[in-house]
Design an enzyme around this catalytic site. Sequence first.
Site, mmCIF file in Angstrom:
data_model
loop_
_atom_site.group_PDB
_atom_site.id
_atom_site.type_symbol
_atom_site.label_atom_id
_atom_site.label_comp_id
_atom_site.label_asym_id
_atom_site.label_seq_id
_atom_site.Cartn_x
_atom_site.Cartn_y
_atom_site.Cartn_z
ATOM 1 N N ASP A 69 0.828 -1.215 0.000
ATOM 2 C CA ASP A 69 0.000 0.000 0.000
ATOM 3 C C ASP A 69 0.861 1.264 0.000
ATOM 4 O OD1 ASP A 69 -0.933 -0.797 3.472
ATOM 5 O OD2 ASP A 69 1.011 -0.428 2.569
ATOM 6 N N ASN A 138 -7.870 -2.898 14.099
ATOM 7 C CA ASN A 138 -9.273 -3.206 13.734
ATOM 8 C C ASN A 138 -9.337 -4.386 12.759
ATOM 9 O OD1 ASN A 138 -8.293 -2.123 11.400
ATOM 10 N ND2 ASN A 138 -9.680 -0.388 11.316
HETATM 11 C C1 GLP Z 1 -0.908 0.250 8.530
HETATM 12 C C2 GLP Z 1 -0.421 -0.571 7.341
HETATM 13 C C3 GLP Z 1 -0.598 -2.045 7.575
HETATM 14 C C4 GLP Z 1 0.027 -2.398 8.921
HETATM 15 C C5 GLP Z 1 -0.759 -1.690 10.011
HETATM 16 C C6 GLP Z 1 -0.193 -2.010 11.397
HETATM 17 O O1 GLP Z 1 -2.248 0.428 8.435
HETATM 18 N N1 GLP Z 1 -1.135 -0.208 6.129
HETATM 19 O O2 GLP Z 1 0.062 -2.755 6.520
HETATM 20 O O3 GLP Z 1 -0.040 -3.804 9.124
HETATM 21 O O4 GLP Z 1 -0.691 -0.279 9.819
HETATM 22 O O5 GLP Z 1 0.925 -1.181 11.621
HETATM 23 P P1 GLP Z 1 1.913 -1.382 12.872
HETATM 24 O O6 GLP Z 1 2.803 -2.526 12.488
HETATM 25 O O7 GLP Z 1 2.641 -0.084 12.963
HETATM 26 O O8 GLP Z 1 1.048 -1.688 14.054
#
Ligand code: GLP
Length: 250
Positions: A69, A138
Amino acid sequence: MEIVTVVRPDAESASQVVADRFITLVKANPRATLGLATGGTPVETYRLLVEAYQAGTVNFEDVQTFNLDEYIGLAADHPQSFRYFMQQQFFDHVNVDPKRTHVPNGVADNVDSTCAEYEALIRDGGGIDLQLLGIGHNGHIAFNEPGSLLESRTRMVSLTDETIENNARFFDSREEVPRHAITMGIQTILEAREIILLALGEAKSEAVDKLLYGPVTDAHPASALQNHKRVTVVLDAVCASGIKQLADSL
Ligand code: GLP
């Protein structure tokens, strides 16, 4: 197919399991196509992959990579863009060919065509051999927020307030967090030949619990992984201890 769950004592040893899977795959298939993720969770995994490359254990020169993404509105050189994150955390420190690293273009003139082009790049590139995933609080995977259709493809999405809140820590203020992103769809992710999801800390326990033991529902996008034939979920003990069906076996 049953999801394989691996629990390790701490974040570093859990990240080592993920890094080792990528190293084993690339050593067996030097032209492997890797699906990569961003956020705080994979930082240690990328550090371990850089360390393995610097030790001469693994060679990335022939791999191809696709990121999940990118925020819409952030150019590749914006410090909070996912392209910038990947360069800083991984690409700049290994011998991957920059032309073979792909991150959705967050500043494309035509978002729909850039999404279609991304899907075609993945398909024409032979598909993804191993997809790294994190998980949102979520239950989102990539930026597929609750309500994302399980058949979804790469597309523009609106970020939920919760996701904006959780990602605000990477920005100077909540107002600076983009409200839209381009994300690989759930179907795009499920077409990877293998998926490895890393979740660390108690804040992810509930999301992982629903992924592993909840119903398959678009209300919790990560649950779609129950429909995939080869998924490994790697947790640290803190995350696992918040999951009843795992805590008893710790
Ligand atoms: C973002 C990314 C996801 C990721 C999520 C969790 O939304 N688009 O790919 O898994 O956050 O992030 P973190 O690893 O910082 O908790």
